[in-house]
Design a protein around this motif. Structure first.
Motif, PDB file in Angstrom:
ATOM      1  N   LEU A  64      41.191  37.675  32.712  1.00  0.00           N
ATOM      2  CA  LEU A  64      40.276  38.768  32.971  1.00  0.00           C
ATOM      3  C   LEU A  64      40.392  39.857  31.899  1.00  0.00           C
ATOM      4  N   PHE A 139      41.423  43.382  41.105  1.00  0.00           N
ATOM      5  CA  PHE A 139      40.512  42.290  41.442  1.00  0.00           C
ATOM      6  C   PHE A 139      40.925  41.636  42.750  1.00  0.00           C
ATOM      7  N   CYS A 152      37.003  34.878  42.010  1.00  0.00           N
ATOM      8  CA  CYS A 152      37.096  36.334  41.970  1.00  0.00           C
ATOM      9  C   CYS A 152      35.835  36.893  42.631  1.00  0.00           C
ATOM     10  N   VAL A 155      35.840  43.075  41.063  1.00  0.00           N
ATOM     11  CA  VAL A 155      36.601  43.524  39.887  1.00  0.00           C
ATOM     12  C   VAL A 155      36.348  45.005  39.685  1.00  0.00           C
TER      13      VAL A 155
END
Length: 158
Positions: A64, A139, A152, A155
């Motif tokens: 990420l 996240f 995910c 975020v």
């Protein structure tokens, strides 16, 4: 003339090599292995409780941060994010949430702090140092779909 060593060497070269016994798991009644690797998984018990949430969060945090700093394209995380999560990630990339101060500034990640509010969810945050600037990235990962893939779903970066 033969020496004890040469006798041993001759025996060693002519003897059959040691063979490991074939594993019997995943074979059909005739002892044949299935043609497709996933065919062996039918009816097999599940491998266990799943990946360690800390290791999962740590691996995803590194990827990420690479996306947020521009070292990796956001499309590489597309299959690992939900539609809402990808929208949040794309907007963070667009506004440059984690801008590098210079080319020499490499992101340094602090320890990843994670918690599991439920067995199928992990929430995590990590401190990212970019030169003199410090950022926080948070996240949420959730298990989704019939295969239970981790994605995910949210975020944030500040």
């Amino acid at each position: 003339m033969t020496t004890p060593f040469s006798d041993h060497l001759t025996t060693r070269l002519t003897a059959r090599p040691h063979r490991r016994p074939r594993p019997t798991g995943g074979c059909d009644a005739a002892g044949r292995r299935p043609r497709h690797p996933r065919a062996a998984c039918t009816g097999a018990p599940s491998p266990g409780p799943g990946p360690d949430p800390g290791a999962l969060a740590s691996r995803f945090a590194h990827r990420l941060v690479e996306v947020l700093t521009g070292a990796r394209s956001s499309g590489q995380l597309m299959r690992h994010t939900s539609l809402d999560g990808y929208g949040q990630l794309a907007s963070l990339v667009r506004v440059g949430a984690l801008r590098r101060g210079g080319a020499a500034d490499r992101p340094r990640l602090g320890p990843v702090h994670e918690r599991s509010p439920s067995p199928d969810a992990v929430e995590a945050c990590v401190r990212v140092d970019l030169g003199r600037r410090h950022h926080m990235v948070a996240f949420r990962l959730e298990q989704r779909g019939p295969a239970g893939q981790w994605q995910c779903t949210a975020v944030e970066a500040r």
